[in-house]
Design an enzyme around this catalytic site. Structure first.
Site, PDB file in Angstrom:
ATOM      1  N   HIS A  67       0.782  -1.161   0.165  1.00 10.17           N
ATOM      2  CA  HIS A  67       0.071   0.013  -0.050  1.00 10.17           C
ATOM      3  C   HIS A  67       0.981   1.194   0.003  1.00 10.17           C
ATOM      4  O   HIS A  67       2.064   1.279   0.254  1.00 10.17           O
ATOM      5  CB  HIS A  67      -0.855  -0.008   1.278  1.00 10.17           C
ATOM      6  CG  HIS A  67      -0.151  -0.110   2.863  1.00 10.17           C
ATOM      7  ND1 HIS A  67       0.305  -1.193   2.952  1.00 10.17           N
ATOM      8  CD2 HIS A  67       0.166   0.937   3.442  1.00 10.17           C
ATOM      9  CE1 HIS A  67       0.959  -0.968   4.081  1.00 10.17           C
ATOM     10  NE2 HIS A  67       0.861   0.127   4.447  1.00 10.17           N
ATOM     11  N   CYS A 177       2.065   2.383  11.627  1.00 11.84           N
ATOM     12  CA  CYS A 177       3.188   2.244  10.490  1.00 11.84           C
ATOM     13  C   CYS A 177       3.442   3.620   9.914  1.00 11.84           C
ATOM     14  O   CYS A 177       2.847   4.557  10.130  1.00 11.84           O
ATOM     15  CB  CYS A 177       2.661   1.322   9.690  1.00 11.84           C
ATOM     16  SG  CYS A 177       1.207   1.642   8.751  1.00 11.84           S
TER      17      CYS A 177
END
Length: 667
Positions: A67, A177
């Protein structure tokens, strides 16, 4: 939303997309382009690959979820592939056969990111992945995903920590993250679902992602028995958890081993000697302690943090200096300070300006000379901060806010003593480590409140200053002087050899760590302002432009040797090359690294050698062909790029012609 996040055109079932993560991501990026969701699949691929290189995106259940946030799409987009055979995404239980590529628009709103995070959370559930594996049509996959996205995410039941049942271990956790889209929420749900299966734990998780962040209540933190930090980035407001037993790891460990982390947190809560969160943002260390980062990794991350904060100073300052020369002429350095401070828009300078008691004649006069001096002065001010910024933010990455002041002070001292960016690296690491150590001291509560704002910055600044003045400053200055003298003395074969090495580094990983190391060497030297450093900068920028230009030339010259997707990439990669964006060649290298990368290195080495041999110099650290005014002699620099690009193009065509990639041709 007006545009569906996923459509049947964005789904591929039971296809062979190769075994490596980069190959699969390349195919998915092309799938997004074929569906009309992006016109720049190379940009999407570069952004997704850059995220994948930070940390593999495979996780438990043989699922991968690469992603990124990217300018390549304007609407949130999901591309899905059920692979046959599976591909290596670094997952803990083998190759992944279910892969989602999540592309979020750069700067997209929180509603978009919430949709994408919802999918990530669903992937943690075994029933959802099982349904994806058994789906027989693309429409069925789209229906499954759409149902998940349109339903509100349900959290596993957990008793609030503030009201935990007696006898249970109360745990709070932070997950985060780098992109804040997927792993942040997957880790949170993995921990929550694992805790829901146990009778001895209550947990609450704060997700520090791109969607709205709801901080843990103060009462929840106060009543917690232990803390879990599952993050790949710094924890925001870490000081809230001061004194609590803590287990730390990367975010993927919470996804892959939630039960193990919960066991470690329970053990830490019962251990009076367990590691605890300090009173500052400084993180703990020690490789032997479970779940913590090692010293080497911590320092490496800190240095890269400092570098990332330093680069904007270099880029802004360097380009402003180049504009100063463009407006005021190349003799601007002779008296920019006197012109910028001694004149104004109503009192413009003439050709002759008094500088330090002597008259200096400039090529230009009037408004252009004055504006050139102003631009130059602003650029000099920005460049003056680069060592301090490097040092300060290295210390910040290690010790949090208490490390900033001593880090900046150490950087300023390094400049004062002539130790330059080498001194900045050393003072940043020293300041961070010393501040970390002081923050671990057990002090009375009345003093604890003064530690992060007064005592730690004061004592650390004093310690770093004394070390630099009494022990380290002169040796580091001697190293820096030796480096500058070596650069200045370069001529003939030594200059060419350095150009070859820098060219090889710039083309080895196309924007990766080796490429960045060469670029930082050049930009750090550029801050000294000497001619040799400008030659290094020119060679580095020229070599970095070669790969995208060469691949574009190759796709035009021998179209049949490249896939349709590569042919499309070739139509735009030349522009990326002219702009000094080496990543424009990543789609080609990812698909066929053994033929593309050596070819690019060959051309990059030739470009670096020619640029150094002909003495091309650049006063700008970035911009490619568009900062031509800052490069002299421009013809030599341009010749180096042309020759190197042709060499790389011919080499990659020869490799593909006489050593064909059968797997790529079959695809």
């Amino acid at each position: 939303m007006s545009t569906p996040v996923i459509t049947p055109e964005l789904v591929s079932l039971d296809q062979d997309f190769g075994h490596s993560s980069h190959e699969v991501i390349s195919h998915l990026a092309n799938l997004v382009a074929s569906a009309g969701r992006t016109e720049t699949p190379d940009t999407l691929l570069a952004d997704a690959k850059a995220r994948e290189d930070k940390s593999p995106t495979g996780f438990r259940g043989r699922i991968a979820i690469p992603h990124c946030r990217t300018t390549a799409v304007t609407e949130p987009t999901l591309a899905f592939a059920r692979l046959a055979p599976a591909a290596d995404f670094g997952g803990p239980d083998g190759d992944a056969d279910l892969v989602f590529l999540i592309a979020a628009p750069e700067g997209s709103g929180k509603a978009h990111l919430k949709i994408l995070s919802t999918l990530a959370r669903a992937l943690v559930k075994e029933e959802f992945s099982a349904a994806l594996r058994s789906a027989s049509t693309k429409d069925e996959v789209v229906a499954l995903v759409t149902e998940v996205l349109e339903s509100s995410p349900k959290k596993a039941a957990a008793t609030p920590v503030a009201e935990a049942t007696e006898g249970k271990t109360r745990i709070v956790a932070i997950t985060a993250c780098p992109t804040g889209i997927a792993h942040t929420y997957m880790a949170a749900d993995s921990l929550t679902q694992a805790a829901a299966k146990r009778d001895d734990i209550d947990i609450e998780v704060e997700t520090q992602g791109s969607s709205a962040v709801t901080p843990l209540a103060a009462a929840v933190i106060k009543n917690a028995d232990a803390v879990i930090f599952a993050t790949d980035v710094g924890v925001k407001d870490r000081e809230r958890f001061a004194g609590k037993p803590v287990i730390e790891s990367g975010v993927k460990r919470a996804i892959n081993e939630p039960e193990k982390m919960l066991d470690e947190a329970v053990a830490a809560a019962k251990n009076p000697n367990a590691h605890r969160v300090s009173g500052t943002a400084a993180a703990s260390s020690g490789e032997e302690e479970a779940g913590k980062l090692g010293w080497g990794k911590r320092i490496q991350q800190a240095v890269m943090t400092g570098v990332s904060y330093m680069i904007p100073f270099v880029a802004a300052g360097g380009l402003l200096l180049a504009l100063g020369f463009l407006f005021g002429g190349y003799d601007m350095a002779s008296g920019w300070k006197e012109i910028a401070t001694g004149y104004s828009l109503t009192n413009l300078p003439g050709h002759t300006v008094p500088v330090e008691g002597a008259d200096v004649t400039f090529e230009r006069a009037g408004l252009m000379l004055y504006l050139g001096a102003v631009f130059f002065a602003i650029g000099q001010a920005a460049m003056g901060f680069i060592v301090a910024a490097l040092s300060g933010y290295i210390a910040y990455a290690l010790a949090g806010r208490p490390g900033i002041a001593p880090g900046f002070a150490g950087g300023a001292i390094a400049v004062m003593l002539g130790a330059g960016f080498i001194g900045g690296l050393v003072t940043g690491i020293l300041a961070g480590l010393i501040a970390m150590w002081i923050s671990s001291w057990k002090v009375p509560r009345i003093i604890a409140s003064l530690m992060p704002v007064v005592i730690i910055p004061l004592v650390t600044s004093l310690a770093v200053g004394l070390l630099m003045f009494l022990l380290l400053g002169r040796p580091l200055a001697a190293i820096m002087t030796g480096l500058q003298d070596w650069l200045t003395s370069m001529s003939g074969s030594s200059a060419v050899l350095l150009g070859i090495i820098l060219g090889l580094m710039m083309c080895f990983d196309l924007g990766g760590p080796v490429n960045k190391a060469a670029y930082l060497f050049a930009t750090a030297g550029l801050s000294t302002g000497d001619e040799a450093s400008m030659k290094v900068m020119a060679a580095v920028m020229a070599a970095g432009m070669v790969p995208p230009i060469a691949m574009s030339l190759a796709t035009f010259a021998r179209k049949q040797l490249f896939t349709p997707a590569e042919q499309e990439n070739g139509k735009s990669s030349w522009l990326l090359g002219l702009s000094f964006i080496s990543e424009g060649a990543i789609p080609f290298a990812a698909a066929d690294p053994f033929r593309v990368i050596p070819s690019m290195m060959l051309g990059g080495a030739a470009t670096g050698a020619i640029s150094m041999a002909l003495g091309a110099g650049s006063r700008a650290p970035h911009g490619g062909l568009f900062v031509f005014f800052a490069i002299n002699p421009f013809w030599a620099w341009l010749l180096a790029i042309v020759v190197g690009s042709l060499i790389s193009a011919v080499a990659v065509i020869a490799f593909k012609q006489f050593w064909p990639n059968k797997a790529l041709q079959a695809a």
